[in-house]
Design a protein around this motif. Structure first.
Motif, PDB file in Angstrom:
ATOM      1  N   MET A   9      16.160 -30.543  56.979  1.00 50.49           N
ATOM      2  CA  MET A   9      17.314 -29.898  56.680  1.00 50.49           C
ATOM      3  C   MET A   9      18.625 -30.389  56.747  1.00 50.49           C
ATOM      4  SD  MET A   9      16.081 -26.021  57.655  1.00 50.49           S
ATOM      5  CE  MET A   9      15.941 -26.186  59.509  1.00 50.49           C
ATOM      6  N   LEU A  27      12.838 -21.690  56.825  1.00 50.73           N
ATOM      7  CA  LEU A  27      13.902 -22.157  57.950  1.00 50.73           C
ATOM      8  C   LEU A  27      15.159 -22.223  57.347  1.00 50.73           C
ATOM      9  CD1 LEU A  27      12.069 -24.860  60.103  1.00 50.73           C
ATOM     10  CD2 LEU A  27      12.525 -22.515  60.490  1.00 50.73           C
ATOM     11  N   TYR A  44      18.673  -6.149  58.358  1.00 56.58           N
ATOM     12  CA  TYR A  44      17.647  -5.887  57.225  1.00 56.58           C
ATOM     13  C   TYR A  44      17.542  -4.340  56.484  1.00 56.58           C
ATOM     14  CZ  TYR A  44      14.245  -3.390  59.901  1.00 56.58           C
ATOM     15  OH  TYR A  44      13.668  -2.442  60.632  1.00 56.58           O
ATOM     16  N   ALA A  56      12.782  -7.920  51.348  1.00 57.65           N
ATOM     17  CA  ALA A  56      12.034  -7.093  52.280  1.00 57.65           C
ATOM     18  C   ALA A  56      10.731  -7.673  52.667  1.00 57.65           C
ATOM     19  CB  ALA A  56      11.504  -5.482  51.770  1.00 57.65           C
ATOM     20  N   LEU A  66      10.585  -8.844  56.673  1.00 56.16           N
ATOM     21  CA  LEU A  66       9.670  -7.969  57.380  1.00 56.16           C
ATOM     22  C   LEU A  66       8.488  -8.655  57.836  1.00 56.16           C
ATOM     23  CD1 LEU A  66       9.829  -4.402  55.884  1.00 56.16           C
ATOM     24  CD2 LEU A  66      10.982  -5.306  57.523  1.00 56.16           C
ATOM     25  N   PHE A  67       8.053  -9.884  57.005  1.00 56.28           N
ATOM     26  CA  PHE A  67       6.641 -10.411  57.344  1.00 56.28           C
ATOM     27  C   PHE A  67       6.883 -11.930  57.583  1.00 56.28           C
ATOM     28  CE2 PHE A  67       5.579  -6.565  55.164  1.00 56.28           C
ATOM     29  CZ  PHE A  67       4.348  -6.222  55.993  1.00 56.28           C
ATOM     30  N   PRO A  86       7.664 -13.253  60.624  1.00 57.76           N
ATOM     31  CA  PRO A  86       6.751 -13.769  61.780  1.00 57.76           C
ATOM     32  C   PRO A  86       5.410 -14.204  61.274  1.00 57.76           C
ATOM     33  CG  PRO A  86       7.591 -11.440  62.537  1.00 57.76           C
ATOM     34  CD  PRO A  86       7.936 -11.896  61.118  1.00 57.76           C
ATOM     35  N   LEU A  97      -4.500  -6.199  59.011  1.00 50.68           N
ATOM     36  CA  LEU A  97      -3.111  -6.439  59.009  1.00 50.68           C
ATOM     37  C   LEU A  97      -3.009  -7.742  58.746  1.00 50.68           C
ATOM     38  CD1 LEU A  97      -2.108  -4.957  62.689  1.00 50.68           C
ATOM     39  CD2 LEU A  97      -1.356  -4.126  60.231  1.00 50.68           C
ATOM     40  N   LEU A 143      -3.070  -7.503  54.778  1.00 51.84           N
ATOM     41  CA  LEU A 143      -1.936  -6.919  54.210  1.00 51.84           C
ATOM     42  C   LEU A 143      -0.563  -7.800  54.450  1.00 51.84           C
ATOM     43  CD1 LEU A 143      -2.050  -3.225  55.234  1.00 51.84           C
ATOM     44  CD2 LEU A 143      -2.602  -4.194  53.004  1.00 51.84           C
ATOM     45  N   LEU A 171       2.672  -7.440  66.797  1.00 52.87           N
ATOM     46  CA  LEU A 171       3.727  -8.050  65.783  1.00 52.87           C
ATOM     47  C   LEU A 171       3.215  -7.479  64.331  1.00 52.87           C
ATOM     48  CD1 LEU A 171       5.741  -9.938  66.750  1.00 52.87           C
ATOM     49  CD2 LEU A 171       4.460 -11.666  65.768  1.00 52.87           C
ATOM     50  N   GLY A 172       1.923  -7.463  64.072  1.00 52.21           N
ATOM     51  CA  GLY A 172       1.345  -7.030  62.773  1.00 52.21           C
ATOM     52  C   GLY A 172       1.892  -5.733  62.417  1.00 52.21           C
ATOM     53  N   SER A 203       5.595  -5.287  61.417  1.00 53.43           N
ATOM     54  CA  SER A 203       5.978  -5.531  60.296  1.00 53.43           C
ATOM     55  C   SER A 203       5.657  -4.320  59.251  1.00 53.43           C
ATOM     56  CB  SER A 203       5.345  -6.964  59.724  1.00 53.43           C
ATOM     57  OG  SER A 203       5.513  -7.990  60.130  1.00 53.43           O
ATOM     58  N   ALA A 208       7.862  -1.344  60.350  1.00 48.97           N
ATOM     59  CA  ALA A 208       9.374  -1.642  59.653  1.00 48.97           C
ATOM     60  C   ALA A 208       9.207  -1.211  58.324  1.00 48.97           C
ATOM     61  CB  ALA A 208       9.744  -2.812  59.921  1.00 48.97           C
ATOM     62  N   MET A 253      11.495   1.513  56.396  1.00 51.43           N
ATOM     63  CA  MET A 253      12.564   1.383  55.386  1.00 51.43           C
ATOM     64  C   MET A 253      12.102   2.189  54.237  1.00 51.43           C
ATOM     65  SD  MET A 253      12.549  -2.219  53.227  1.00 51.43           S
ATOM     66  CE  MET A 253      13.264  -3.493  54.443  1.00 51.43           C
TER      67      MET A 253
END
Lengths: 102, 508, 94
Positions: free
Chosen positions: A66, B149, B162, B180, B184-185, B187, B330, B333, C70-71, C74, C77, C81
């Motif tokens: 980066m 990043l 968001y 979205a 949202l995903f 992490p 999870l 998805l 954490l799952g 997401s 959220a 939304m």
């Protein structure tokens, strides 16, 4: 006017090419040398140090990649990377020379 | 940096999409394999009984073997995998591996690579040398890490607020879908990318080992000890395996995943029981070694060291083998969200550039190329996977090289999607390929019912949840592609009307 | 059961956090909320997310619980939304 624009396009392309070469192959060499350095200086058994350094190396690579596209001057970028690479190479060489390998 | 995000995403997006789609399927690898070998029942058996039955089987089959390894890839696995080393007197072509079902009987099922092929493809690809394939996958993953990043840095605002994202708002909607799914995903996707790289770290960065070891073998011996058979000392009967496995399971409080027997039938015999994949987040197993002749516990080995622990958990997090049904759902998805993120990003590249085209009806070559590749890659792969499942049911059961034929069908269908995209006008190709994908996924449960006698209602009534769940998942995929197809058709119609408001005679 | 609780908690938590941002209030409520109420919403939102994480960690153990929380964060959220963008559209139509 058109000539100037053409020239700036070419300069821009050269700039991108130089940054890409710095961000991929040069970065790989630098990261490899840094990984060797970390693997030599991490505490614990040699196996643990090797695993730790290898796990960390992708973070080093990503940050350097980066930086390659954000710093202002391409010339300075290359000089810094080559300088850091040489410093790591020298340190690695000395560490292996004095400590040996298994 | 925004420039970096766009172009790195475009160049490697297609490969990343394929990695994400097949990698996501791998969360149900065992279930897919079970569905693709319908001859095997899905009833569960306690693992110590499975191992004991498998040990009996191999003792019978290869009495002179010097070493056996029996693996059970978790509670969800449809069977056991056996490997053994034959004695010196055995003929050179004597078998050295076998697949057994949970009851320890040799599997007589159709030849297939099952879910394992899709899992394997997500890092070894196919038709090309695995060594270079891993490099390609690694370069894509590294580029993804940089793209994520740099995306975080350039789009800090989107992440901190968001809820500015609005779903389903006209022309902005591809951007919204991309934002979205990314935010949202985030992490999940960030974790998967880094841990994926760590999973193959020594392939990409062998220098960390080379720094301390002139001989790589010594590193592996130190980091992951793997004892070899000791000197033989005279015949002695092997103690029963079942109680040793049961003792190990009681000791850890989790199921065993592997049994390795060195020098079976000798006084020096050792039985090494390793922990399974279900109970522990770390991918590095614990193990207990038993004396093979007496069945007494000899020694215990637990992975130790902070680096090993970190690395083991990272790889474990990536593979998700420890996840119970809800968390597995999870993972799945989130994986789909990752696929949607990459696909919408690729589509966005064309959506953003379309208004800037000199003539929208005749876009320049680069634009067309990207659009065609998008269709072939984004729709073609799921289409090919549907064909893979259909081929499993439709190819003759006795066909030689059947497993490879299934795989070839997948790639032929995928290739066909690329060709179709190349020869048809792009909006039509989008609509047609998605429509075919809907039909193919919807056909899977029907064809399966007609060819195996296992239909959805029967599976539900019999409590065979893996088969029922697979059929329902196919219908859900068909419904998902149906929604996408409807949207594409509606948008294409809207765009056509918007572009030529005067020419109302033109047929659609 | 715990899974449903986690989903509801995370969805409600994110919905509260969104409603606490001044910029979104006109679209959601037709007017800006008093500062004090916005602050309460914000605290409630964070508390619900923290509660969900704690519940998951107590129920599944800290490592597994964190991953599961954490799952669900997401997913929650996403649910929040979807609900809020729907509410916004309905308000706009009214």
């Amino acid at each position: 006017m058109a000539k100037a624009a053409g020239k700036s396009v070419r300069a821009n392309r050269r700039d991108v090419a130089l940054r890409t070469v710095a961000a991929v192959p040069l970065n790989y060499a630098l990261t490899a040398l840094a990984t060797i350095f970390v693997a030599r200086i991490l505490p614990g058994s040699p196996a643990q140090a090797s695993i730790g350094a290898t796990t960390l190396c992708f973070a080093i690579f990503a940050v350097v990649a980066m930086l390659c596209f954000t710093v202002q001057s391409v010339g300075k970028l290359w000089l810094t990377m080559i300088g850091a690479g040489l410093a790591f190479a020298l340190a690695d060489w000395l560490l292996v020379l004095t400590g040996g390998r298994l | 940096m925004a420039w970096l995000h766009t172009w790195v995403g475009l160049v490697l997006g297609w490969l990343l999409y394929a990695i994400f789609v097949t990698g996501t399927s791998a969360y149900y690898q065992e279930e897919i394999t079970q569905w693709m070998t319908p001859e095997i029942g899905s009833a569960a058996v306690a693992s110590d009984k499975s191992f004991a039955a498998a040990a009996d089987w191999v003792q019978h089959k290869a009495p002179d073997a010097q070493e056996w390894s029996i693996f059970l890839a978790g509670k969800r696995a449809p069977g056991l995998q056996l490997y053994w080393t034959n004695g010196p007197d055995a003929p050179a072509d004597a078998p050295t591996e076998a697949r057994l079902d949970r009851q320890g009987r040799e599997v007589k099922a159709r030849e297939t690579q099952g879910g394992y092929f899709l899992y394997r493809f997500h890092y070894d690809l196919h038709y090309i040398n695995w060594y270079w394939a891993r490099w390609l996958v690694g370069i894509a993953a590294m580029a993804m890490l940089v793209a994520i990043l740099s995306g975080i840095i350039t789009h800090k605002k989107i992440i901190t607020d968001y809820f500015m994202l609005r779903l389903g708002k006209g022309q902005r909607s591809w951007l919204d879908v991309h934002n979205a799914s990314s935010v949202l995903f985030l992490p999940f996707v960030l974790m998967m990318t880094y841990t994926g790289l760590v999973s193959l770290a020594t392939h990409y960065m062998p220098w960390g080992i080379a720094a301390n070891y002139a001989d790589t073998e010594k590193f592996y011996a130190a980091a992951f000890p793997y004892p070899s058979p000791p000197e033989k000392t005279g015949a002695a009967k092997l103690a029963p395996i079942g109680p040793m496995v049961a003792a190990a399971e009681r000791n850890w409080g989790m199921a065993a995943g592997g049994v390795r027997v060195l020098n079976p039938g000798d006084r020096s015999a050792q039985v090494i029981v390793s922990s399974g994949v279900d109970g522990n987040m770390s991918a590095r197993p614990r193990s207990l070694t038993f004396d093979g002749a007496t069945g007494r516990l000899v020694s215990a080995h637990d992975p130790s060291g902070a680096a090993t622990a970190t690395e083991g958990v990272m790889i474990g997090l990536h593979a998700g083998r420890y996840a119970q049904p809800i968390l597995r759902g999870l993972y799945f998805l989130s994986g789909i969200a990752g696929c949607v993120m990459i696909a919408s990003g690729l589509i966005l590249w064309t959506v953003k550039r379309r208004p800037r085209l000199a003539d929208p009806d005749k876009p320049h070559f680069g634009f067309q190329l990207v659009e065609k590749l998008n269709i072939g890659a984004i729709v073609g792969l799921p289409l090919g996977i549907a064909i893979y499942f259909l081929a499993n049911r439709l190819l003759p059961v006795g066909l030689a090289g059947r497993g490879d034929w299934e795989i070839d069908s997948l790639f032929l269908a995928w290739l066909a999607a690329f060709i179709w995209a190349a020869v048809r006008p792009s909006p039509r190709a989008w609509a047609e390929t998605t429509a075919v994908t809907v039909l193919l996924f919807a056909a899977v449960p029907i064809v399966s019912a007609l060819t195996t006698g296992r239909n959805l209602f029967h599976s539900i009534a019999a409590g065979e949840w893996i088969f029922a769940g697979f059929d329902l998942a196919m219908l859900a995929l068909a419904a998902g592609f149906w929604t996408a197809h409807r949207r594409i058709v509606r948008r294409a119609r809207g765009a056509a009307e918007g572009r030529r408001p005067q020419r109302n005679t033109a047929p659609a | 059961m715990i899974d449903l609780a986690l989903l509801l908690l995370t969805a409600a938590g994110f919905a509260c956090l969104c409603a606490s941002v001044a910029r979104h209030q006109p679209a959601l409520f037709g007017r800006a909320l008093p500062k004090r109420r916005a602050r309460i919403l914000k605290r409630a939102g964070w508390s619900m997310l923290a509660l969900a994480t704690m519940l998951a960690c107590i129920n599944f153990g800290s490592g597994y619980g964190l991953v599961e929380a954490l799952g669900f964060a997401s997913l929650g959220a996403l649910a929040a939304m979807a609900l809020l963008s729907r509410a916004t559209r309905q308000n706009a139509r009214r």
